[in-house]
Design a protein around this motif. Structure first.
Motif, mmCIF file in Angstrom:
data_model
loop_
_atom_site.group_PDB
_atom_site.id
_atom_site.type_symbol
_atom_site.label_atom_id
_atom_site.label_comp_id
_atom_site.label_asym_id
_atom_site.label_seq_id
_atom_site.Cartn_x
_atom_site.Cartn_y
_atom_site.Cartn_z
ATOM 1 N N PHE A 1 4.950 5.088 30.609
ATOM 2 C CA PHE A 1 5.521 5.130 29.264
ATOM 3 C C PHE A 1 4.632 5.897 28.274
ATOM 4 O O PHE A 1 5.125 6.355 27.239
ATOM 5 C CB PHE A 1 5.792 3.710 28.756
ATOM 6 C CG PHE A 1 6.960 3.037 29.428
ATOM 7 C CD1 PHE A 1 8.228 3.592 29.365
ATOM 8 C CD2 PHE A 1 6.791 1.853 30.134
ATOM 9 C CE1 PHE A 1 9.316 2.989 29.987
ATOM 10 C CE2 PHE A 1 7.866 1.239 30.765
ATOM 11 C CZ PHE A 1 9.130 1.811 30.698
ATOM 12 N N SER A 2 3.353 6.043 28.607
ATOM 13 C CA SER A 2 2.458 6.804 27.723
ATOM 14 C C SER A 2 2.861 8.273 27.650
ATOM 15 O O SER A 2 2.508 8.982 26.702
ATOM 16 C CB SER A 2 1.003 6.679 28.196
ATOM 17 O OG SER A 2 0.797 7.369 29.424
ATOM 18 N N GLN A 3 3.633 8.740 28.639
ATOM 19 C CA GLN A 3 4.130 10.118 28.636
ATOM 20 C C GLN A 3 5.214 10.329 27.578
ATOM 21 O O GLN A 3 5.579 11.456 27.271
ATOM 22 C CB GLN A 3 4.710 10.479 30.006
ATOM 23 C CG GLN A 3 3.753 10.324 31.174
ATOM 24 C CD GLN A 3 4.466 10.517 32.494
ATOM 25 O OE1 GLN A 3 4.877 11.632 32.845
ATOM 26 N NE2 GLN A 3 4.634 9.433 33.235
ATOM 27 N N LYS B 1 16.090 4.960 25.769
ATOM 28 C CA LYS B 1 17.083 5.970 26.141
ATOM 29 C C LYS B 1 16.454 7.173 26.819
ATOM 30 O O LYS B 1 17.049 7.777 27.722
ATOM 31 C CB LYS B 1 17.880 6.409 24.909
ATOM 32 C CG LYS B 1 18.843 5.348 24.388
ATOM 33 C CD LYS B 1 19.679 5.893 23.237
ATOM 34 C CE LYS B 1 20.670 4.844 22.750
ATOM 35 N NZ LYS B 1 21.509 5.344 21.622
ATOM 36 N N SER B 2 15.271 7.538 26.382
ATOM 37 C CA SER B 2 14.621 8.726 26.948
ATOM 38 C C SER B 2 13.860 8.429 28.232
ATOM 39 O O SER B 2 13.485 9.352 28.958
ATOM 40 C CB SER B 2 13.673 9.351 25.917
ATOM 41 O OG SER B 2 12.666 8.436 25.538
ATOM 42 N N THR B 3 13.642 7.154 28.541
ATOM 43 C CA THR B 3 12.848 6.807 29.728
ATOM 44 C C THR B 3 13.663 6.180 30.858
ATOM 45 O O THR B 3 13.196 6.132 31.998
ATOM 46 C CB THR B 3 11.719 5.828 29.373
ATOM 47 O OG1 THR B 3 12.282 4.608 28.834
ATOM 48 C CG2 THR B 3 10.777 6.442 28.347
ATOM 49 N N HIS B 4 14.865 5.718 30.578
ATOM 50 C CA HIS B 4 15.640 4.951 31.559
ATOM 51 C C HIS B 4 15.885 5.741 32.856
ATOM 52 O O HIS B 4 15.496 5.292 33.942
ATOM 53 C CB HIS B 4 16.967 4.518 30.939
ATOM 54 C CG HIS B 4 17.793 3.636 31.828
ATOM 55 N ND1 HIS B 4 17.386 2.382 32.223
ATOM 56 C CD2 HIS B 4 19.008 3.841 32.421
ATOM 57 C CE1 HIS B 4 18.311 1.839 33.007
ATOM 58 N NE2 HIS B 4 19.290 2.703 33.149
ATOM 59 N N ILE B 5 16.504 6.886 32.758
ATOM 60 C CA ILE B 5 16.801 7.698 33.943
ATOM 61 C C ILE B 5 15.518 8.276 34.558
ATOM 62 O O ILE B 5 15.355 8.231 35.791
ATOM 63 C CB ILE B 5 17.799 8.818 33.615
ATOM 64 C CG1 ILE B 5 19.124 8.224 33.108
ATOM 65 C CG2 ILE B 5 18.058 9.687 34.850
ATOM 66 C CD1 ILE B 5 19.812 7.306 34.099
ATOM 67 N N ALA C 1 11.193 -5.924 34.164
ATOM 68 C CA ALA C 1 12.013 -6.325 33.019
ATOM 69 C C ALA C 1 11.207 -6.276 31.724
ATOM 70 O O ALA C 1 11.697 -5.822 30.682
ATOM 71 C CB ALA C 1 12.580 -7.721 33.236
ATOM 72 N N ARG C 2 9.969 -6.738 31.800
ATOM 73 C CA ARG C 2 9.101 -6.683 30.622
ATOM 74 C C ARG C 2 8.892 -5.235 30.181
ATOM 75 O O ARG C 2 8.925 -4.918 28.982
ATOM 76 C CB ARG C 2 7.763 -7.363 30.914
ATOM 77 C CG ARG C 2 7.843 -8.871 30.947
ATOM 78 C CD ARG C 2 6.498 -9.538 31.209
ATOM 79 N NE ARG C 2 6.629 -10.994 31.214
ATOM 80 C CZ ARG C 2 6.648 -11.753 30.132
ATOM 81 N NH1 ARG C 2 6.477 -11.201 28.936
ATOM 82 N NH2 ARG C 2 6.794 -13.059 30.212
ATOM 83 N N GLY C 3 8.692 -4.348 31.145
ATOM 84 C CA GLY C 3 8.530 -2.931 30.812
ATOM 85 C C GLY C 3 9.763 -2.365 30.134
ATOM 86 O O GLY C 3 9.660 -1.604 29.162
#
Length: 205
Positions: free
Chosen positions: A134-136, A107-111, A94-96
């Motif tokens: 997430f660094s990607q 939006k770009s990382t969810h899926i 959740a924190r992430g």
């Protein structure tokens, strides 16, 4: 003429069939009535709030159906995702999620994050693995780590837990409609029950 009449009759039958299917959704079976209702965070709109966790296989299976449903989101409906934080493992995820949201990359990382975990078998469940993932997407690991335990993110997690307790949730995925109803069940049926409850709420206005 006969063909036209036949088409009309078919259309009428289909209409009544859809109405009959909708009428089959009953409290205690297809959805749960919340004893302590909440309020929509956007005044004048019907809120649909999904509680989920990236580690949850059922949440992953529901996601495609929600994505399809969201493409036709009515103008009077407000949809919001809430990552469940009801245990330590879920809280880390959740924190992430909240960090990615605050950093503008949600939006770009969810899926992709869902897919990385459930399709590729990646174990992205702790702070370090999330920071690397997430660094990607342009969020440095240093920035991620500085935000992870921040006051703003902790406040979001606390709000998630407060709502989960208010709605008496015991697991995910769970979709809360207008703070009054909890929908859980087969992924392909959940959006249909949501639509039924949205219409039910419209009639109360």
């Amino acid at each position: 003429m006969k063909k036209f009449i036949s088409s009309v009759v078919t259309a009428i039958v289909m209409t009544f069939s859809v109405q009959a299917m909708a009428a089959d959704y009953v409290a205690g079976k297809d959805y749960t009535v919340i004893q302590n209702p909440g309020k929509s965070e956007v005044a004048g709109k019907i809120e649909v709030r999904e509680f989920f966790s990236y580690s949850c296989g059922h949440c992953f299976k529901l996601e495609p159906f929600l994505q399809t449903w969201l493409k036709k989101l009515p103008s009077d409906v407000h949809f919001v995702r809430t990552p469940a934080a009801m245990n330590k493992s879920w809280e880390i995820s959740a924190r992430g999620y909240y960090v990615s949201e605050a950093a503008g990359i949600r939006k770009s990382t969810h899926i992709p994050l869902f897919n990385a975990i459930h399709k590729d078998g990646q174990q992205i469940f702790d702070q370090a693995s999330q920071a690397k993932f997430f660094s990607q997407y342009g969020l440095s690991q240093a920035k991620f780590n500085s935000m992870f335990d921040s006051f703003a993110i902790s406040a979001k997690v606390a709000e998630s837990n407060k709502l989960a307790q208010q709605y008496q949730l015991t697991g995910v995925p769970a979709v809360v409609v207008n703070g009054k109803y909890v929908v859980q069940g087969d992924p392909d049926q959940v959006p249909k029950v949501i639509d039924y409850l949205i219409e039910k709420e419209r009639k109360t206005k």
